[in-house]
Scaffold this active site. Structure first.
Site, PDB file in Angstrom:
ATOM      1  N   LYS A  78     -23.167  20.796 -18.552  1.00  0.00           N
ATOM      2  CA  LYS A  78     -24.029  19.700 -18.057  1.00  0.00           C
ATOM      3  C   LYS A  78     -25.467  19.954 -18.503  1.00  0.00           C
ATOM      4  CE  LYS A  78     -25.058  17.314 -13.657  1.00  0.00           C
ATOM      5  NZ  LYS A  78     -24.807  17.307 -12.195  1.00  0.00           N
ATOM      6  N   SER A 158     -23.107  12.879 -10.349  1.00  0.00           N
ATOM      7  CA  SER A 158     -23.918  12.868 -11.556  1.00  0.00           C
ATOM      8  C   SER A 158     -23.300  13.634 -12.723  1.00  0.00           C
ATOM      9  CB  SER A 158     -25.294  13.454 -11.237  1.00  0.00           C
ATOM     10  OG  SER A 158     -25.166  14.825 -10.890  1.00  0.00           O
ATOM     11  N   SER A 182     -21.548  15.600  -6.752  1.00  0.00           N
ATOM     12  CA  SER A 182     -21.604  15.366  -8.199  1.00  0.00           C
ATOM     13  C   SER A 182     -20.559  16.077  -9.046  1.00  0.00           C
ATOM     14  CB  SER A 182     -22.982  15.750  -8.731  1.00  0.00           C
ATOM     15  OG  SER A 182     -23.865  14.700  -8.485  1.00  0.00           O
TER      16      SER A 182
HETATM   17  N1  GLN Z   1     -24.818  11.045  -5.474  1.00  0.00           N
HETATM   18  C1  GLN Z   1     -25.573  12.031  -4.759  1.00  0.00           C
HETATM   19  C2  GLN Z   1     -27.046  11.825  -4.990  1.00  0.00           C
HETATM   20  O1  GLN Z   1     -27.393  10.999  -5.772  1.00  0.00           O
HETATM   21  C3  GLN Z   1     -25.151  13.411  -5.171  1.00  0.00           C
HETATM   22  C4  GLN Z   1     -25.644  13.795  -6.495  1.00  0.00           C
HETATM   23  C5  GLN Z   1     -25.362  15.233  -6.809  1.00  0.00           C
HETATM   24  O2  GLN Z   1     -24.480  15.841  -6.217  1.00  0.00           O
HETATM   25  N2  GLN Z   1     -26.148  15.773  -7.728  1.00  0.00           N
HETATM   26  O3  GLN Z   1     -27.860  12.470  -4.388  1.00  0.00           O
END
Ligand code: GLN
Length: 493
Positions: A78, A158, A182
């Site tokens: 990532k 994400s 995410s």
């Molecule tokens: N969707 C959640 C957020 O936007 C989690 C994102 C993540 O785990 N990085 O905060």
């Protein structure tokens, strides 16, 4: 798909050890798969020369009997992991030319164990999102489509690039991060396995911070065993991260296939949220039955503060994000946009470098920390966090070994479907995943079935602190009962 990229990481490891093919051949097969897959937009950068150099070194170590546990396995990373000498942007324009001169601990652990780096994977900007649509590189497309439809779907987020690349067989496994879901939500949307370990299990050093008290690294893979192999390499104490746990890392593979007889599995009443689809409710029941059939005891439990988890998460995470992102000011970090004076330079730099969702979150985060509102929002959210943690502690104290829940409230949705005027529509995606980040607990998402439209659906298991082994054992039961879910066809070639 070539015969080599079809293999799970576990099978590829076996093939390499037995000399059926070389690390160079395997790496080349993945590079050949990535090249025509541009429509998926999973990779934001490939590092073919580095990959082939690393594969060559792996072949030498395989030949001399010095192979590491992931020797010759091609992985994607990532884009929020710093990789020495490789552009690292976290999906943001503000870091579009950032080339770190250091390596994150987790990626260093993977390379130490022999893994091969294929490139950097797309993500929501600064990991803020549930669809990978907020990336400065544009959206990643899910390799899955609804039956009979060519509408592009999101891979979740994400870590959407990581999940899409693993599902489409563009890498043997990937490193993702999970602050509020995410890793688990994109895994569920793509029929892959994703685990967020206990907070402190993996080092956060060298990972671009979103919300430091919630962020954790973890793998996305094509099987439970693959995920176990990856996590073993990624995890471990690191003196450079004061929150990393000083505990030995178990051989997680030993737990895969181990008996779950007598384990107590809690089904939280409060997770039957309004509007949950019948499909997901039915899958959840089916999952409970599979665990029962394997000898586990399934009991109903109550986690009474669950309904406050999502709003509290979106206060805590954004407060920390507003503080973490203050460093991108065009002076020490970030693409500078000049101005008349330093204030105008800051303003222009931050206005042009950050996307709309990131700007929104910085503003909300700053607001909830501001003098007049700190007690009403931030302090109260922290209290809710304690109560959420206590709910789980009470369940564990009553003998529950793990909690079974859906991973997501729906299967993958269309690109553009939830990125409209109301950001809360997207935030609601995280209803089943944020609770355990708030409590610091481990969670695994395992593919468990297909929706009526032929899209993957995942179940989630939540464990005790540092109870990842139980999750691998239980996850394997689900994987065996449900079967694997390979991507239908490689339409993107
Ligand atoms: N969707 C959640 C957020 O936007 C989690 C994102 C993540 O785990 N990085 O905060």
């Amino acid at each position: 798909m070539s015969e080599l990229t079809r293999l799970t990481l576990t099978a590829a490891r076996e093939g390499l050890a037995q000399g059926h093919f070389s690390a160079t051949e395997l790496t080349q097969a993945y590079l050949d798969a990535i090249e025509p897959a541009g429509d998926l937009n999973a990779f934001v950068l490939t590092t073919p020369e580095k990959a082939l150099d690393m594969a060559k070194a792996s072949d030498a170590r395989l030949a001399s009997g010095e192979a590491g546990p992931l020797e010759g396995i091609p992985l994607g990373v990532k884009d929020n992991y710093a990789v020495d000498g490789v552009r690292t942007t976290a999906g943001s324009n503000i870091l579009k030319h950032f080339v770190p001169q250091y390596e994150s601990t987790v990626t260093a652990n993977l390379w130490r164990d022999g893994a091969v780096m294929l490139g950097k994977l797309n993500q929501d900007e600064f990991a803020m999102g549930s669809s990978t649509e907020t990336s400065a590189f544009g959206a990643t497309v899910n390799p899955w489509r609804r039956e009979g439809s060519s509408q592009p779907l999101v891979p979740g987020g994400s870590s959407g690039g990581s999940a899409a690349a693993v599902a489409a067989h563009l890498c043997a496994g990937a490193a993702g991060t999970d602050t509020g879901g995410s890793i688990r939500q994109p895994a569920a949307f793509t029929g892959t396995v994703g685990i967020k370990p206990t907070y402190g299990r993996c080092s956060r050093w060298g990972i671009i911070a979103y919300a430091s008290s919630l962020d954790q690294a973890g793998p996305i893979a094509r099987s439970v065993n693959d995920a176990a192999l990856l996590l073993r390499s990624m995890a471990g104490h690191d003196p450079k991260d004061s929150t990393s746990a000083k505990l030995p890392v178990p051989d997680y593979q030993q737990a895969v296939g181990a008996s779950v007889k007598g384990m107590r599995i809690g089904i939280p009443r409060e997770y039957r949220v309004d509007g949950m689809s019948d499909e997901i409710a039915a899958l959840w029941d089916e999952g409970a039955q599979w665990l029962r059939d394997a000898g586990a005891e399934v009991v109903e439990i109550s986690l009474p503060h669950s309904k406050y988890a999502l709003p509290a998460y979106y206060i805590v995470a954004l407060a920390e994000a507003s503080s973490n992102l203050a460093r991108y000011d065009g002076v020490r970090y970030g693409e500078r946009v000049p101005g008349r004076d330093i204030i105008e330079m800051y303003e222009k730099t931050r206005a042009s470098g950050f996307g709309a969702e990131v700007r929104r979150r910085i503003m909300i985060g700053t607001y909830v920390l501001s003098a007049g509102y700190y007690d009403a929002y931030y302090v109260r959210a922290q209290k809710v966090r304690t109560l959420i943690k206590r709910d789980f502690e009470n369940a564990f104290a009553a003998g529950v070994d793990a909690v079974l829940a859906p991973a997501t409230p729906s299967p993958a949705f269309g690109i553009g479907e939830k990125s409209g005027a109301d950001p809360v529509e997207m935030y609601l995606q995280d209803v089943f995943t944020v609770t355990l980040n708030m409590a610091g607990l481990p969670g695994i998402a395992v593919p468990a079935g297909l929706s009526g439209e032929g899209l993957p659906l995942g179940l989630q298991l939540i464990g005790r602190p540092f109870g990842e082994e139980a999750l691998f054992s239980l996850g394997q039961v689900i994987e065996e009962a449900a079967g694997r879910f390979p991507c239908p066809e490689d339409w993107w070639r």
